[in-house]
Scaffold this active site. Structure first.
Site, mmCIF file in Angstrom:
data_model
loop_
_atom_site.group_PDB
_atom_site.id
_atom_site.type_symbol
_atom_site.label_atom_id
_atom_site.label_comp_id
_atom_site.label_asym_id
_atom_site.label_seq_id
_atom_site.Cartn_x
_atom_site.Cartn_y
_atom_site.Cartn_z
ATOM 1 N N HIS A 30 59.838 30.236 38.617
ATOM 2 C CA HIS A 30 58.868 31.114 38.694
ATOM 3 C C HIS A 30 58.335 31.756 37.343
ATOM 4 C CE1 HIS A 30 59.903 32.037 42.762
ATOM 5 N NE2 HIS A 30 61.069 31.509 42.409
ATOM 6 N N CYS A 31 58.476 31.287 36.218
ATOM 7 C CA CYS A 31 57.898 31.445 35.003
ATOM 8 C C CYS A 31 57.286 30.325 34.257
ATOM 9 C CB CYS A 31 59.125 32.011 33.987
ATOM 10 S SG CYS A 31 60.003 33.566 34.597
ATOM 11 N N PRO A 32 56.111 30.145 34.553
ATOM 12 C CA PRO A 32 55.455 29.020 34.082
ATOM 13 C C PRO A 32 55.090 29.516 32.557
ATOM 14 C CG PRO A 32 53.835 30.194 35.376
ATOM 15 C CD PRO A 32 55.300 30.764 35.477
#
Length: 420
Positions: free
Chosen positions: A261-263
């Site tokens: 969820h943390c690009p």
């Protein structure tokens, strides 16, 4: 009973925060601009895969957590935390639409002396240049004078049993020193350590640095994986040796792609501000390019292995093991498994999968056959590809049963399989 805390956004960020708050005895309500999470939570189910389990949700509800669809609840709390998702848009910048919706919903009910916190992953400047104007225009109040405003980016690591909410330091950057202290008072009830940043931009940039650090280093070992394979060098043994260095090195490991969820975030382009620096982080862009190539490299290795054993990808039976982005979780966010399956299907392969955490998996809106018996499926497949190493997998036994095994995680014993 009136709540002390409102969490806006009941997804991967908001639910763990709610869990920690309820455990600390804080009366908490959860609100989402999307009504669907309310129905799931009210029924004791988790609205997002890979976050909290159904039993954890039920414990939260029995502990006093109240999901709500009534935005009026937002005006009855002392602290409100925005945990809206910020997915990557088509232009690879973070989409702040959900953050904007959350800020507008809160602004219409915002009362003086409320502490407003932003936990969503955002580019630097978002708290001051995007969230603050929405709150002030919608409420008629002024941040730093009438209400407190601060950023405290989430540091969640799903599935990590060692570093949980209570022992992971929280970075806080307030609009004013008083804003910072108000935020510190709140988070001091949830975590053992609070770290004060100079301001919101420094707090936001901390998240950017942490996320990009991960992606850049994964890109480095992904390139090393390709190089070492071409040179006939065992990269996994190289990493094993290198991580014995007690200083100046932190081990990262390659894989079939990067999910979660943390690009990676490039703060050189701020889509909502006229004061765009215009200096992109070239290292981050290159890292993203490298990591995006890994699914294609996995396909290349699959085709080569099949060809070396006298088989073509077209018509081959390929079993994919582990379709989640992280081991021992059901979360499939940005998992490379879907792209790998798509490419194999384009080449004419017959795809099946096994994952103990995913009972139904679809590619192109079509269900992919799920193997009931792992060993039987591996023995009948022309190629088995380990994409995620779940703890339940007996890889030594699997290596014996599989006709051909490609291990993209370096988890099998040396010599037991073909490794990335």
């Amino acid at each position: 009973m009136p709540a002390d805390l409102a969490i806006i956004g009941l997804g991967h960020l908001g639910l763990p925060l709610a869990q920690a708050a309820v455990a600390a005895g804080i009366q908490t309500v959860g609100y989402d601009t999307d009504p669907r999470p309310f129905a799931e939570l009210s029924a004791g189910r988790t609205p997002v895969e890979g976050s909290l389990s159904a039993s954890e949700i039920r414990r939260m509800l029995s502990g006093g957590f109240r999901p709500t669809t009534d935005p009026a609840e937002l005006g009855r709390v002392r602290t409100a935390v925005i945990c809206a998702p910020t997915p990557l848009g088509a232009d690879r910048t973070l989409d702040l639409a959900a953050v904007g919706d959350a800020a507008r919903a809160l602004a219409a009910r915002l009362r003086p002396h409320t502490t407003v916190l932003l936990e969503s992953a955002v580019p630097p400047g978002t708290t001051e240049n995007f969230v603050r104007p929405l709150l002030e225009e919608g409420s008629g109040l002024r941040a730093g004078r009438d209400f407190h405003l601060a950023c405290s980016p989430s540091r969640l690591d799903p599935g990590n049993r060692t570093h949980v909410y209570s022992n992971t330091p929280k970075v806080i950057g307030g609009l004013t020193p008083a804003c910072t202290e108000s935020a510190a008072t709140f988070y001091g009830r949830l975590t053992d350590k609070v770290v004060r940043a100079r301001g919101p931009r420094e707090a936001e940039m901390t998240k950017v640095l942490e996320t990009n650090f991960r992606h850049v280093n994964i890109a480095l070992v992904n390139e090393m994986a390709v190089l070492c394979h071409d040179l006939g060098v065992d990269l996994w043994d190289v990493i094993r040796c290198a991580e014995t260095k007690p200083f100046g090195f932190q081990p990262f490991r390659p894989g079939p792609g990067v999910g979660g969820h943390c690009p990676p975030v490039d703060p050189g382009f701020l889509p909502y501000s006229s004061r765009t620096p215009g200096h992109p982080l070239r290292m981050v862009s290159l890292a993203q390019e490298i990591n995006d190539r890994m699914p294609s490299y996995v396909i290349q290795r699959c085709a080569t292995l099949l060809n070396e054993h006298g088989k073509s990808v077209r018509g081959a039976r390929v079993l994919l093991l582990g379709v989640t982005y992280k081991p021992d979780l059901a979360d499939q966010e940005a998992s490379p498994a879907r792209e790998i399956a798509n490419r194999l299907m384009d080449m004419g392969a017959q795809i099946g999968y096994h994952d103990p955490h995913v009972l139904d998996w679809r590619v192109r809106e079509l269900p992919v056959p799920r193997a009931d018996s792992l060993y039987e499926a591996a023995s009948s497949a022309d190629l088995t590809v380990l994409l995620q190493h779940h703890r339940t997998y007996d890889l030594q036994g699997l290596a014996v049963k599989a006709q051909l095994l490609l291990d993209t995680r370096g988890a099998t014993p040396a010599g037991a399989a073909h490794r990335l």
